[in-house]
Each structure stands twice: as C-alpha cells, then as structure tokens.
Design an enzyme around this catalytic site. Structure first.
Site, PDB file in Angstrom:
ATOM      1  CE1 TYR A 337      79.997  72.245   7.066  1.00  0.00           C
ATOM      2  CE2 TYR A 337      80.484  74.579   7.013  1.00  0.00           C
ATOM      3  CZ  TYR A 337      80.740  73.325   7.511  1.00  0.00           C
ATOM      4  OH  TYR A 337      81.716  73.149   8.461  1.00  0.00           O
ATOM      5  CB  CYS A 338      75.925  70.522   7.597  1.00  0.00           C
ATOM      6  SG  CYS A 338      75.325  69.475   8.948  1.00  0.00           S
ATOM      7  CB  VAL A 339      71.027  70.319   7.553  1.00  0.00           C
ATOM      8  CG1 VAL A 339      71.117  71.766   8.003  1.00  0.00           C
ATOM      9  CG2 VAL A 339      69.581  69.949   7.278  1.00  0.00           C
ATOM     10  N   GLY A 341      73.446  71.235   2.634  1.00  0.00           N
ATOM     11  CA  GLY A 341      73.775  70.373   1.505  1.00  0.00           C
ATOM     12  C   GLY A 341      72.695  69.352   1.236  1.00  0.00           C
TER      13      GLY A 341
END
Length: 601
Positions: A337-339, A341
């Site tokens: 998820y986000c950073v 990811g």
C-alpha cells in the site's frame, strides 16, 4: 399588506451587549494563554523558531512569477487592468442589485465549494460582495502563475501550490466578520463560541507542545485494540523495524498461499483494520486468506541509519522467512500500500535479480514506481528542499511525524486544515468522532536514512523506473519482475495520481491488471462490499494513455474487493487447512495489534 418578518440584518446584531462584553474578555484571556503556550517552549529552546528557510523558498518562487510581469511595463499594466476590470464589473453588478435591478454575479461560486454553502453568501449583498471580491482576486493570482512565461515546470508547480495555500488561508470564510454563519453564531451565543474556540486552541497548542496540532476528530472516542485494529490475531515476530502479525482464521479451509500485507510506514497499518465493518484485513480473513501484516516501528534515534535496504531485508524478506516457519509454505501472495507498495516493488526487483521466487503475486494499492506524474507532493522535492530536510533530520535521526502530516494536510488544506480551524476555534465546536481521521492524525516518524533515500531515488531522480536504483549492491530492473500484478489506482488520488500508477504499470515485465477505483487515496481502497459505494473500472492492458484506456474500460458498481479475490484465486485456487497463529512451534509474543503500533510520536 405589511410584512411582519424580522429584517434579515437583525440576526447580525448583538443580543446581549453585557454578556458579549464578558465573553469577549474571556476570549482575550484565553488568547493570552494560547500565546503563552506557543511562546514558552520556544523561550525554553524546546522548539527552534527559525522558519526562514521555508519562507525564503516561498518568496523566491513567487518572486520569479512577479519578475515576469514587472519586467515589462506594458505587461504589468495589462495585468493590473485585468484585476481592476474584474473589480469594476463586480462594483457595477453590486450597484444594480442595490437598486433592485436584475444582475448576474461578476464571478460564479465554484461548484461543491463547501466554504460558501451558507445561503447568505448569495442572499446577503455584503457577504456576496466579499465572496466575489475574494474569488476574483484569487483567480487573478492563479492566472498570473499559469500565464507567466520562462518558468521551469517545477517552479511553476511550486508557485501554483503556494498561491493556492495563500488563497485558501485568506478566504473570507475563515474570519468571523466576513463569514455570515460565524457572525450569526457569535451574535446568537453572545461570543460563547469564541471563548470555547480559544480554549480549544490552548488545548491543541499544549497537546502539540507549542506546535499547533489541530484536532480533526475526538481522540477520546477511540482505543487501538478495542474499537480500532481489533481483528483477532497474534504478533509472532519482531525486530528493529517491524512486528509481524498473523491473524486468526475464521474459515476451516484457506488458500494454500498465505497473504502478506506491506503497509506504508508514513502512517500506521490499521487503516486496513479500522473496525469490523471497514476492515480489509478482517474481510480477507473471512474470504479464506491466511493474513500476515507488517506493523512498522515508530522509529527514534536508534533507527536513524535504517535505510530502504534494511526495511526490505528486515521487513519483507525476514517476514517471508517467518511466514514459512508459521505455515510451512514458501509461496506467498503479497499486497503493498502506497510507499509500502514502492518498497514491495523494490523487493520484487531485488528478488528477481537474486533468483528468489517466493512471492508469486503482487497487489499494489495506490502505489507509484514511476514518479514522473507524482502529483503535488513533488512541490516539496528539489535539491534545495531535500538538503534542508536532511540537515534537520540529522539533528535527531528522524523526520518528525507532524512534518509529514502537515505536508499531506496541505494537499487538501480547505478540507483538512481550514475547515477544522473554523469548526474548532471559531465555532467552538468539538470535532466529530471519525475513525479515519483518528488514524490520519496518528502519524509516525521516519528514519533519516530511509526517508532521504526515498525522496532522492524516487521523487527527485525517479531511478526505480529507469532501472538505475541500487539496493544491497544490486542494480534493480522492474522489467525482470514477471509475476502477475494487480495494480489498483483511485480516480481522485492526490498522492498517487491514477496517471502515475498507470504509467508505472508499464515498468513490469509480466501481466499487469490495472484497476481504477472511484474516490481517493483512502476511501477508494477502504471500500467494503457491504457499503455498496463508489465503483471501479477494468479494461485492457495498461498501455498508451490513461484517457484512451478509460474510453474502453468497463465500469462496475460497488467495491473492487471481490474482483481482487477472484483474481487471486484465478492465479492459484489451491486450498489447505486453516493455520492458527502459534502453529509449528512459532512463539506468540503478544495479541494483535501489537505494541509497535501503540507508540505515539
């Protein structure tokens, strides 16, 4: 026939002058306490007052815009004439309205602008005039930036951002005397709202130890492990950078491949486990996934030198070892998820280079691997600003969580800053208890080495997408990542714009299923099927332009979660008996959500 209704302006007259005077005195007394709460930690040296670097950067950027307009007298006169022309048009339309003649507003109120929702912004000529004066001026300032020639793209982006922040700050909706709703409330309550508002300001300054920590919700209504992050599970491993949580199964059979979730470390993992109705983690467990989640440490000086390499090895790679011990399974499905990811993508490239094949699928939630179109956060990233940030992080070894939180709030300052300034300090109201905003304010620190690497290698130099990033002695190439990928973007995302996520899809060497969900960075991800909200789009391969992909995409109502679950099972539907935390002699350290997530800034 006479009209017995009271004159509309009577609602803007003080009801009880004596009570108003007393409350005004109380307001001034509380304002003095607020000033003391602000000054005291600075006098004691606990907070450094030097903010000239930021202000210098703003002034330098806006000066480059001004230079274009004032360098040519004719150009400067045209710019001034345009502004005064707008004022004259407003004055003429106001005179017509005053005389009872029909008149069109000089400038229309932007649709869905919550600041001007009160009817008197339209019905009362004074407030309508103030509103239009503001809109004309702010639009003119924005046009000056857009039309200034000779600016590089980054400077123009910064100037647009700064002008927007200034315009949002000086909006008439933020002041008692120019906001009809605030003025009515002040008159009706004889100023009690201002007394309560100043009390809230004192509390928030004390809570922030001299820095203003605006409450977006009522923190007393939430408790981690009780009504937040309460999906049953156990912490089964921990090290210097994370704890590993294994969740208790609710089905007799599960997918053979366990599911590892890598959340961002900018905030805490329980965004995916807010409560049972919203929890992606609980939902995934109920669908028959053996869910493991990394809960990142809230770092202090001890983690100063923890870099992307450490987060990769001590976070993801070590957790894969933990999962094998806990489940006797080596093949794993993953979500980033986000950073988190971005770190997962880095890890996948590293594993491809080193021949590690344990991860069999990767799902990315609002994740960027190519930062060409990285959105408004790029405003904060250039050599000058990063160097300044690195200098400050060197003092303690980490970036204070409030700094990153402030940056994110500024991306939507009307919604996440000024609406709460008005509600808390001018209306004197308590913020509404909202779990998502509690999570949003529960910020974390970031290790200096990790954050510096991320800003330089991703936002500044975009090395991952270019195949130039080096981690643990290896040069990484995303095109060598050939496992199936589910790449989720959200349509209104201001942190990982859908265009940026779409472009990043082309960096991988295997099949990529690009899915676009409705809403934004959080609500578009945390969208349980039972709510039946928003929608999502699926289509062909993510190639070419996002606009063209959308033209041929198919829209589906509701949540994308079941579609993702079908995708996972299409890759490998093999099942096994459910595995409980503590199986295979794995030591249980504590109950979920664990102690790392409890640590406050």
């Amino acid at each position: 026939m006479s009209d017995d209704r009271p004159h509309p302006m009577l609602q803007y007259i003080i009801n009880n002058p004596e009570a108003f005077a007393q409350n005004l005195a109380k307001t001034l007394e509380q304002a003095g306490k607020a000033m003391a709460a602000y000054i005291e930690p600075r006098e004691q040296g606990k907070i450094k007052t030097d903010s000239t670097d930021e202000l210098t950067g703003v002034v330098k950027t806006l000066a480059q815009v001004s230079e274009y307009w004032v360098s040519d007298p004719q150009r400067a006169i045209e710019a001034q004439s345009r502004l005064w022309g707008g004022y004259i048009e407003l004055w003429n339309s106001s005179l017509k309205r005053m005389m009872g003649e029909p008149s069109e507003p000089a400038v229309a109120t932007p649709p869905r602008d919550k600041r001007f929702a009160d009817p008197d912004w339209e019905n009362n000529q004074f407030f309508d005039f103030v509103k239009q004066l503001y809109l004309i001026t702010s639009k003119w300032a924005e046009d000056m930036v857009h039309e200034a020639q000779g600016l590089d793209e980054h400077t123009r982006h910064k100037a647009e951002f700064y002008v927007t922040q200034i315009a949002n700050a000086i909006s008439p909706s933020n002041f008692v005397l120019t906001n009809p709703e605030l003025l009515r409330l002040t008159m009706e309550s004889n100023g009690e709202n201002l007394v309560k508002g100043m009390q809230h300001l004192v509390e928030d300054l004390k809570s922030g130890q001299g820095e203003l920590k605006i409450r977006q919700t009522d923190p007393s209504k939430f408790k981690l492990g009780d009504n937040l992050g309460n999906t049953p599970g156990k912490v089964i491993a921990q090290n210097d950078v994370c704890q590993v949580i294994q969740y208790t199964p609710t089905t007799t059979e599960v997918l053979k491949r366990p599911l590892l979730i890598v959340p961002p470390w900018i905030n805490k993992f329980y965004i995916l486990d807010l409560n049972p109705d919203k929890s992606f983690i609980k939902w995934a467990v109920d669908q028959g996934h053996t869910v493991f989640v990394i809960s990142w440490v809230n770092p202090d000086e001890g983690q100063a030198q923890k870099s992307f390499e450490h987060y990769m090895k001590e976070g993801i790679l070590d957790t894969l070892d933990v999962i094998k011990r806990a489940t006797r399974q080596e093949e794993v499905n993953t979500i980033g998820y986000c950073v988190g990811g971005t770190l997962l993508a880095v890890t996948l490239a590293y594993m491809a280079k080193t021949g590690d094949e344990r991860i069999k699928t990767a799902t990315f939630f609002t994740t960027q691997v190519d930062f060409t179109f990285a959105g408004d956060l790029k405003v904060f990233v250039d050599e000058e600003q990063i160097s300044m940030l690195e200098k400050r992080m060197a003092e303690h070894g980490y970036l204070d969580g409030s700094k990153m939180s402030s940056a994110f709030n500024m991306l939507r300052s009307n919604d996440l800053i000024w609406s709460y300034v008005v509600n808390n300090y001018l209306k004197g109201k308590e913020p509404f208890p909202f779990d998502l905003l509690y999570w949003n304010s529960d910020s974390t620190r970031m290790p200096a080495a990790n954050h510096s690497f991320y800003l330089r290698n991703c936002y500044l130099d975009n090395k991952l997408s270019k195949g130039e990033m080096e981690v643990a002695g290896e040069t990484l190439d995303l095109s060598k990542v050939t496992i199936p990928i589910f790449n989720l973007a959200t349509r209104e995302d201001h942190i990982a714009p859908p265009k940026s996520v779409f472009l990043g899809s082309g960096c991988f060497g295997g099949p990529v299923n690009y899915v676009l969900a409705g809403s934004g960075h959080i609500a578009g991800v945390v969208n349980p099927p039972a709510k039946n909200k928003y929608q999502y789009w699926t289509g062909g391969d993510p190639k070419g332009l996002l606009e063209n992909w959308l033209k041929n995409a198919e829209e589906h109502p509701g949540s994308w979660w079941p579609y993702w679950d079908e995708w996972i099972r299409s890759v490998d539907p093999t099942t096994a008996k459910a595995r409980k935390p503590g199986a295979n002699r794995v030591k249980i350290l504590e109950d979920a959500p664990g102690s790392y997530v409890m640590k406050k800034v």
